[in-house]
Scaffold this active site. Structure first.
Site, PDB file in Angstrom:
ATOM      1  N   ASP A 173      17.842 -29.910  -1.148  1.00  0.00           N
ATOM      2  CA  ASP A 173      17.794 -30.509   0.186  1.00  0.00           C
ATOM      3  C   ASP A 173      16.401 -30.944   0.614  1.00  0.00           C
ATOM      4  OD1 ASP A 173      20.583 -30.208   0.709  1.00  0.00           O
ATOM      5  OD2 ASP A 173      20.237 -28.066   0.913  1.00  0.00           O
ATOM      6  N   ARG A 176      17.677 -30.449  -9.367  1.00  0.00           N
ATOM      7  CA  ARG A 176      18.217 -31.521  -8.520  1.00  0.00           C
ATOM      8  C   ARG A 176      17.094 -32.103  -7.654  1.00  0.00           C
ATOM      9  NH1 ARG A 176      22.868 -28.172  -5.580  1.00  0.00           N
ATOM     10  NH2 ARG A 176      21.024 -26.876  -5.283  1.00  0.00           N
ATOM     11  N   HIS A 229      22.969 -23.702   4.322  1.00  0.00           N
ATOM     12  CA  HIS A 229      23.627 -24.288   3.138  1.00  0.00           C
ATOM     13  C   HIS A 229      23.444 -25.810   3.204  1.00  0.00           C
ATOM     14  CE1 HIS A 229      26.213 -24.608  -0.244  1.00  0.00           C
ATOM     15  NE2 HIS A 229      27.398 -24.498   0.317  1.00  0.00           N
ATOM     16  N   SER A 262      30.193 -23.001   0.047  1.00  0.00           N
ATOM     17  CA  SER A 262      31.282 -23.996   0.052  1.00  0.00           C
ATOM     18  C   SER A 262      32.247 -23.781  -1.119  1.00  0.00           C
ATOM     19  CB  SER A 262      30.722 -25.423   0.035  1.00  0.00           C
ATOM     20  OG  SER A 262      29.777 -25.589  -0.992  1.00  0.00           O
ATOM     21  N   HIS A 302      16.123 -20.126  -2.474  1.00  0.00           N
ATOM     22  CA  HIS A 302      17.487 -20.173  -3.000  1.00  0.00           C
ATOM     23  C   HIS A 302      17.945 -18.757  -3.322  1.00  0.00           C
ATOM     24  CE1 HIS A 302      21.010 -21.407  -5.305  1.00  0.00           C
ATOM     25  NE2 HIS A 302      20.910 -22.541  -4.638  1.00  0.00           N
TER      26      HIS A 302
HETATM   27  N1  AMX Z   1      11.530 -20.021   4.703  1.00  0.00           N
HETATM   28  C1  AMX Z   1      11.271 -18.844   5.331  1.00  0.00           C
HETATM   29  N2  AMX Z   1      11.789 -17.678   4.956  1.00  0.00           N
HETATM   30  C2  AMX Z   1      12.579 -17.674   3.881  1.00  0.00           C
HETATM   31  C3  AMX Z   1      12.855 -18.831   3.153  1.00  0.00           C
HETATM   32  C4  AMX Z   1      12.311 -20.046   3.605  1.00  0.00           C
HETATM   33  N3  AMX Z   1      12.576 -21.202   3.015  1.00  0.00           N
HETATM   34  N4  AMX Z   1      13.683 -18.518   2.122  1.00  0.00           N
HETATM   35  C5  AMX Z   1      13.900 -17.188   2.224  1.00  0.00           C
HETATM   36  N5  AMX Z   1      13.244 -16.686   3.275  1.00  0.00           N
HETATM   37  C6  AMX Z   1      13.261 -15.310   3.784  1.00  0.00           C
HETATM   38  C7  AMX Z   1      14.687 -14.930   4.156  1.00  0.00           C
HETATM   39  O1  AMX Z   1      15.029 -15.437   5.436  1.00  0.00           O
HETATM   40  C8  AMX Z   1      14.609 -13.430   4.076  1.00  0.00           C
HETATM   41  O2  AMX Z   1      13.949 -12.982   5.234  1.00  0.00           O
HETATM   42  P1  AMX Z   1      14.403 -11.602   5.989  1.00  0.00           P
HETATM   43  O3  AMX Z   1      14.277 -10.535   4.949  1.00  0.00           O
HETATM   44  O4  AMX Z   1      13.436 -11.500   7.104  1.00  0.00           O
HETATM   45  O5  AMX Z   1      15.814 -11.834   6.423  1.00  0.00           O
HETATM   46  C9  AMX Z   1      13.670 -13.203   2.886  1.00  0.00           C
HETATM   47  O6  AMX Z   1      12.897 -14.413   2.750  1.00  0.00           O
HETATM   48  C10 AMX Z   1      14.389 -12.943   1.580  1.00  0.00           C
HETATM   49  O7  AMX Z   1      15.300 -13.995   1.351  1.00  0.00           O
HETATM   50  P2  AMX Z   1      15.668 -14.451  -0.141  1.00  0.00           P
HETATM   51  O8  AMX Z   1      16.317 -13.274  -0.798  1.00  0.00           O
HETATM   52  O9  AMX Z   1      14.483 -15.052  -0.800  1.00  0.00           O
HETATM   53  O10 AMX Z   1      16.699 -15.619   0.130  1.00  0.00           O
HETATM   54  P3  AMX Z   1      18.259 -15.510   0.472  1.00  0.00           P
HETATM   55  O11 AMX Z   1      19.005 -15.419  -0.798  1.00  0.00           O
HETATM   56  O12 AMX Z   1      18.545 -14.474   1.492  1.00  0.00           O
HETATM   57  O13 AMX Z   1      18.523 -16.903   1.182  1.00  0.00           O
HETATM   58  C11 AMX Z   1      18.350 -19.260   1.436  1.00  0.00           C
HETATM   59  C12 AMX Z   1      18.550 -18.111   0.442  1.00  0.00           C
HETATM   60  C13 AMX Z   1      18.554 -20.565   0.736  1.00  0.00           C
HETATM   61  C14 AMX Z   1      19.420 -19.124   2.544  1.00  0.00           C
HETATM   62  C15 AMX Z   1      16.927 -19.156   2.027  1.00  0.00           C
HETATM   63  O14 AMX Z   1      15.978 -19.337   0.999  1.00  0.00           O
HETATM   64  C16 AMX Z   1      16.697 -20.135   3.153  1.00  0.00           C
HETATM   65  O15 AMX Z   1      17.023 -19.829   4.297  1.00  0.00           O
HETATM   66  N6  AMX Z   1      16.105 -21.342   2.844  1.00  0.00           N
HETATM   67  C17 AMX Z   1      15.907 -22.377   3.829  1.00  0.00           C
HETATM   68  C18 AMX Z   1      17.234 -23.103   4.112  1.00  0.00           C
HETATM   69  C19 AMX Z   1      17.640 -23.959   2.932  1.00  0.00           C
HETATM   70  O16 AMX Z   1      16.858 -24.700   2.378  1.00  0.00           O
HETATM   71  N7  AMX Z   1      18.929 -23.870   2.573  1.00  0.00           N
HETATM   72  C20 AMX Z   1      19.499 -24.720   1.501  1.00  0.00           C
HETATM   73  C21 AMX Z   1      19.820 -23.953   0.239  1.00  0.00           C
HETATM   74  C22 AMX Z   1      20.458 -24.843  -0.788  1.00  0.00           C
HETATM   75  C23 AMX Z   1      21.833 -25.239  -0.349  1.00  0.00           C
HETATM   76  O17 AMX Z   1      22.721 -24.419  -0.232  1.00  0.00           O
HETATM   77  N8  AMX Z   1      22.060 -26.493  -0.073  1.00  0.00           N
END
Ligand code: AMX
Length: 466
Positions: A404, A358, A303, A273, A349
């Site tokens: 979240d 947070r 996000h 964002s 994250h």
């Molecule tokens: N559950 C399952 N798998 C997860 C995970 C979770 N909570 N967090 C990361 N992973 C996976 C990724 O999908 C990725 O898998 P892949 O290699 O098969 O594609 C692998 O672990 C490596 O990812 P990462 O480097 O640890 O995370 P990222 O920087 O790519 O993504 C985020 C960060 C937040 C998108 C991810 O942790 C996620 O999808 N979390 C769940 C959704 C969430 O809570 N989002 C809110 C974030 C905060 C915000 O912006 N409000």
């Protein structure tokens, strides 16, 4: 007199060691409640500081770009400047150098309240200074006075289908508000670029003021009987007016919203964002168009929509296992989520590598106000069970909860149960950070953003040649 001989370096050092003393020193030197005038005096100094820094270090390298970074969502590339906040992977967010607990302690509160007022956080983000009570009061009043919506936005909101996701309604209304843009009008009339920031500031103040009215209208149209949201009380703060317009009159819920709207405001410059608002703003799209673009990014499930996803996921647990789920049952459920190719919402994250502060401050709020709530207790159990499982997958870089994972539980407790509305609250708060940044983007004259992209063929050829 000795106080006034303290040098800038000494002030920075004092600020680190004695944050409260440094706040007092600043407040003594800057008691005006005229935020725009304070900025007008600061901006030339900051422009000069950045100019001489760039003159000295413009060609200095700050990092490297690897092929993995190009395919991997630009993780780790230092490619942006953001003045309002910095995210440390282990410590979490610092707003202009202040941690969340420091902000909770130092920022002005409402009479009788114990949580910081988001108005104060906005002042901090845009100036770098902890404001006085009088400065925060002046912002509350100014936002209340700027809150009125143009008739066509009210008509638009009242004609949108209530089945349309609240984030789509918010984005549409913010886009339509650009009819009011003072920046767009000034640009069209040929204003000099050195004055851009002033109009961006005016639009940002107007937009922040109007957001609670837009958001409350969406809430009442979508989930209540669509009846009026009532009048703004210009003697009250932004969060009080917002919760009243939503239809709540519980002082504890107002305190929660003050905390909520403070902590969701800013998370440095690279998140979807914030980066989107910065990028779209760099094309000199006005703050309404820029912020609407950022909201569309916030609406993504990875996000800001994650807070809605968390609640949906928790409801599934309650439905399938019940409130008294054992750790073993939870482990099974979490593995099922992962094996079906879904993420555990609210965990992980891109930058953070520890529990999000947070999350922690919301947990502390829950421990204080709702320790026996069944949903809170479920969330606490999940906090124990999820991290080891995510670690066991061997790929998740941060197994800890983010903001979240906790916010929805608190909202549910106070009766705001409509989970697809939660990201709207996030959006209202996010305006504080991204619009403060947008003012500085234009004050510093940052150009249109345009990184270089390459095709896979081009990249392969370039690396072969090298
Ligand atoms: N559950 C399952 N798998 C997860 C995970 C979770 N909570 N967090 C990361 N992973 C996976 C990724 O999908 C990725 O898998 P892949 O290699 O098969 O594609 C692998 O672990 C490596 O990812 P990462 O480097 O640890 O995370 P990222 O920087 O790519 O993504 C985020 C960060 C937040 C998108 C991810 O942790 C996620 O999808 N979390 C769940 C959704 C969430 O809570 N989002 C809110 C974030 C905060 C915000 O912006 N409000």
């Amino acid at each position: 007199m000795a106080l006034f001989r303290i040098t800038t370096t000494r002030i920075a050092e004092t600020q680190r060691v004695f944050p409260q003393l440094s706040v007092l020193l600043r407040q003594l030197s800057d008691a005006s409640t005229d935020l725009k005038a304070i900025l007008a005096a600061r901006i030339p100094k900051e422009q000069e500081r950045v100019k001489s820094f760039r003159k000295q270090h413009g060609a200095t390298k700050v990092g490297e770009v690897t092929v993995d970074m190009m395919y991997g969502g630009m993780r780790g590339i230092k490619g942006l400047v953001c003045e309002t906040s910095v995210l440390d992977p282990d410590e979490g967010i610092r707003f202009r150098g202040y941690s969340i607990p420091e902000c909770q302690k130092l920022l002005p509160k409402a009479p009788g309240g114990s949580e910081p007022l988001p108005e104060g956080l906005f002042w901090l983000l845009i100036t770098g200074d902890i404001p006085t009570d009088a400065q925060v009061k002046a912002i509350s009043k100014e936002w209340a006075e700027r809150a009125e919506l143009p008739a066509h936005v009210v008509t638009l909101l009242n004609n949108l289908p209530t089945s349309l996701h609240p984030m789509s309604q918010l984005s549409a209304a913010v886009t339509a508000l650009n009819s009011e843009s003072k920046f767009a009008k000034a640009y069209a009339s040929g204003v000099h670029k050195s004055k851009f920031w002033e109009y961006i500031y005016e639009d940002s103040m107007d937009l922040i003021a109007k957001l609670p009215v837009v958001a409350a209208t969406i809430y009442r149209n979508s989930f209540k009987d669509g009846s009026g949201i009532g009048a703004i009380d210009t003697s009250k703060d932004w969060s009080y007016n917002f919760t009243t317009m939503l239809g709540y009159d519980n002082p504890e819920f107002v305190e929660l919203m003050r905390l909520y709207l403070t902590i969701h405001s800013d998370h440095e410059g690279g998140n979807v964002s914030a980066h989107t608002v910065h990028l779209v703003g760099s094309a000199l799209s006005d703050p309404y168009l820029s912020f609407a673009a950022g909201l569309n990014g916030l609406a993504g499930p990875l996000h800001g929509l994650a807070n809605q996803e968390v609640l949906i996921w928790l409801q599934k647990i309650r439905k399938q296992i019940g409130d008294k789920a054992t750790e073993e049952q939870l482990k099974d459920f979490i593995w099922k989520t992962l094996k079906s190719g879904q993420v555990v919402p609210g965990y992980g994250h891109a930058v953070l590598r520890k529990t999000d502060p947070r999350y922690t401050c919301q947990r502390e709020f829950a421990l204080k106000h709702l320790p026996n709530d069944a949903l809170f207790q479920l969330v606490s159990k999940i906090y124990k069970v999820v991290p080891p499982i995510l670690l066991e997958t061997g790929k998740v870089k941060n197994p800890w909860p983010n903001v979240d994972a906790h916010s929805g539980v608190l909202l549910q407790y106070y009766g705001l149960k409509e989970m697809n509305y939660y990201t709207v609250l996030f959006g209202v708060s996010r305006a504080l950070g991204v619009l403060a940044s947008l003012v500085w983007d234009r004050a510093l004259g940052l150009p249109i953003e345009r990184p270089k992209s390459m095709s896979t063929d081009g990249l392969m050829k370039a690396l072969k040649a090298a």
